[in-house]
Design a protein around this motif. Structure first.
Motif, PDB file in Angstrom:
ATOM      1  N   SER A  33      -4.770  -2.594  -7.599  1.00  8.73           N
ATOM      2  CA  SER A  33      -4.192  -3.904  -7.298  1.00  8.73           C
ATOM      3  C   SER A  33      -5.242  -4.754  -6.588  1.00  8.73           C
ATOM      4  O   SER A  33      -6.166  -4.249  -5.943  1.00  8.73           O
ATOM      5  N   PHE A  34      -5.106  -6.070  -6.711  1.00 11.47           N
ATOM      6  CA  PHE A  34      -6.089  -7.002  -6.179  1.00 11.47           C
ATOM      7  C   PHE A  34      -5.371  -8.238  -5.669  1.00 11.47           C
ATOM      8  O   PHE A  34      -4.432  -8.726  -6.300  1.00 11.47           O
ATOM      9  N   SER A  35      -5.812  -8.748  -4.530  1.00  8.81           N
ATOM     10  CA  SER A  35      -5.213  -9.963  -3.970  1.00  8.81           C
ATOM     11  C   SER A  35      -6.291 -10.784  -3.272  1.00  8.81           C
ATOM     12  O   SER A  35      -7.118 -10.247  -2.536  1.00  8.81           O
ATOM     13  N   SER A  36      -6.286 -12.097  -3.526  1.00  7.62           N
ATOM     14  CA  SER A  36      -7.194 -13.022  -2.860  1.00  7.62           C
ATOM     15  C   SER A  36      -6.513 -14.385  -2.807  1.00  7.62           C
ATOM     16  O   SER A  36      -5.392 -14.545  -3.289  1.00  7.62           O
ATOM     17  N   ASP A  37      -7.186 -15.367  -2.239  1.00 10.62           N
ATOM     18  CA  ASP A  37      -6.620 -16.714  -2.182  1.00 10.62           C
ATOM     19  C   ASP A  37      -6.405 -17.299  -3.576  1.00 10.62           C
ATOM     20  O   ASP A  37      -5.424 -17.980  -3.828  1.00 10.62           O
ATOM     21  N   GLN A  38      -7.334 -17.037  -4.504  1.00 10.83           N
ATOM     22  CA  GLN A  38      -7.228 -17.578  -5.855  1.00 10.83           C
ATOM     23  C   GLN A  38      -6.318 -16.744  -6.742  1.00 10.83           C
ATOM     24  O   GLN A  38      -5.763 -17.235  -7.713  1.00 10.83           O
ATOM     25  N   CYS A  39      -6.182 -15.474  -6.449  1.00 14.90           N
ATOM     26  CA  CYS A  39      -5.409 -14.555  -7.285  1.00 14.90           C
ATOM     27  C   CYS A  39      -4.493 -13.759  -6.360  1.00 14.90           C
ATOM     28  O   CYS A  39      -4.876 -12.716  -5.839  1.00 14.90           O
ATOM     29  N   VAL A  40      -3.270 -14.266  -6.161  1.00  9.42           N
ATOM     30  CA  VAL A  40      -2.369 -13.671  -5.185  1.00  9.42           C
ATOM     31  C   VAL A  40      -1.935 -12.271  -5.592  1.00  9.42           C
ATOM     32  O   VAL A  40      -1.902 -11.354  -4.778  1.00  9.42           O
ATOM     33  N   GLU A  41      -1.603 -12.080  -6.865  1.00  9.73           N
ATOM     34  CA  GLU A  41      -1.143 -10.786  -7.353  1.00  9.73           C
ATOM     35  C   GLU A  41      -1.878 -10.457  -8.638  1.00  9.73           C
ATOM     36  O   GLU A  41      -1.521 -10.943  -9.699  1.00  9.73           O
ATOM     37  N   GLY A  42      -2.930  -9.640  -8.546  1.00 10.33           N
ATOM     38  CA  GLY A  42      -3.721  -9.357  -9.729  1.00 10.33           C
ATOM     39  C   GLY A  42      -4.137  -7.915  -9.818  1.00 10.33           C
ATOM     40  O   GLY A  42      -3.707  -7.062  -9.040  1.00 10.33           O
ATOM     41  N   THR A  55      -4.602 -11.309 -14.049  1.00  5.20           N
ATOM     42  CA  THR A  55      -3.212 -11.305 -13.590  1.00  5.20           C
ATOM     43  C   THR A  55      -2.311 -11.133 -14.803  1.00  5.20           C
ATOM     44  O   THR A  55      -2.691 -11.460 -15.922  1.00  5.20           O
ATOM     45  N   GLU A  57       1.020 -12.534 -16.168  1.00  3.39           N
ATOM     46  CA  GLU A  57       1.970 -13.628 -15.963  1.00  3.39           C
ATOM     47  C   GLU A  57       3.020 -13.604 -17.057  1.00  3.39           C
ATOM     48  O   GLU A  57       2.825 -13.004 -18.106  1.00  3.39           O
TER      49      GLU A  57
END
Length: 184
Positions: A33-42, A55, A57
């Motif tokens: 799992s990955f999370s950042s400001d540009q990619c909240v849930e990826g 992501t 969607e």
């Protein structure tokens, strides 16, 4: 839940039902799992020698991915409404045109042949043996294209059939021209 095998699968609950959907994506070796400001849930994943961040969607909808190799960076595209074709403009700053790249490659092969005192045939060097197209270890696509002066532009206009992923027309712009905008 992301399941990795020869083809990645996504397991999720949608409208009270558990669904298992194959992803139309290249084979993933590792994922997390990955999370950042540009990619909240990826998801961050390793595919071959590349690190992919993506992501998921619109769960519940069928989706697909098709890779179409281009000569330069795509800048804009429009849909030609009557024939349902995509018109894509591609351009790169500091790049050689396809014709200039081919001439530079041929010159490099000739110089390499002269350096070996003619011990190998030019055809062998140009073709890299039998399987250059399959496994060219020094391919431009792998290591990047040769660079030109920073004020030089290379550009083309491509007409593409999105149903078949075939290029129906390709116009290479000459004399340092670059396409930046397109409209119908």
């Amino acid at each position: 839940m992301l399941c990795l095998s020869s083809r990645p699968w996504l397991g999720y609950i949608y409208q009270g039902h558990f669904l298992l959907t194959p992803l139309s994506y290249e084979t993933l070796e590792f994922a997390a799992s990955f999370s950042s400001d540009q990619c909240v849930e990826g998801v961050v994943a390793v595919a071959g020698e590349a690190l992919r961040i993506f992501t998921i969607e619109r769960l519940g909808e069928t989706f697909n991915e098709t890779v179409i190799p281009l000569r330069y960076t795509p800048r804009k595209f429009v849909l030609q409404p009557k024939r349902k074709l995509l018109v894509v403009i591609e351009s790169d700053q500091g790049a050689l045109t396809a014709e200039e790249r081919e001439a530079a490659r041929k010159e490099c092969f000739e110089a390499a042949q002269a350096g070996e005192n003619g011990t190998g045939s030019a055809d062998q060097m140009e073709n890299g043996g039998e399987d250059e197209d399959k496994d060219d270890a020094l391919s431009d696509e792998h290591y990047g294209y040769p660079k030109a002066e920073s004020d030089k532009w290379a550009s083309c206009i491509r007409v593409l059939d999105p149903r078949t992923a075939n290029t129906t027309c390709l116009l290479e712009l000459q004399d340092n021209e670059a396409a930046f905008s397109i409209c119908t």
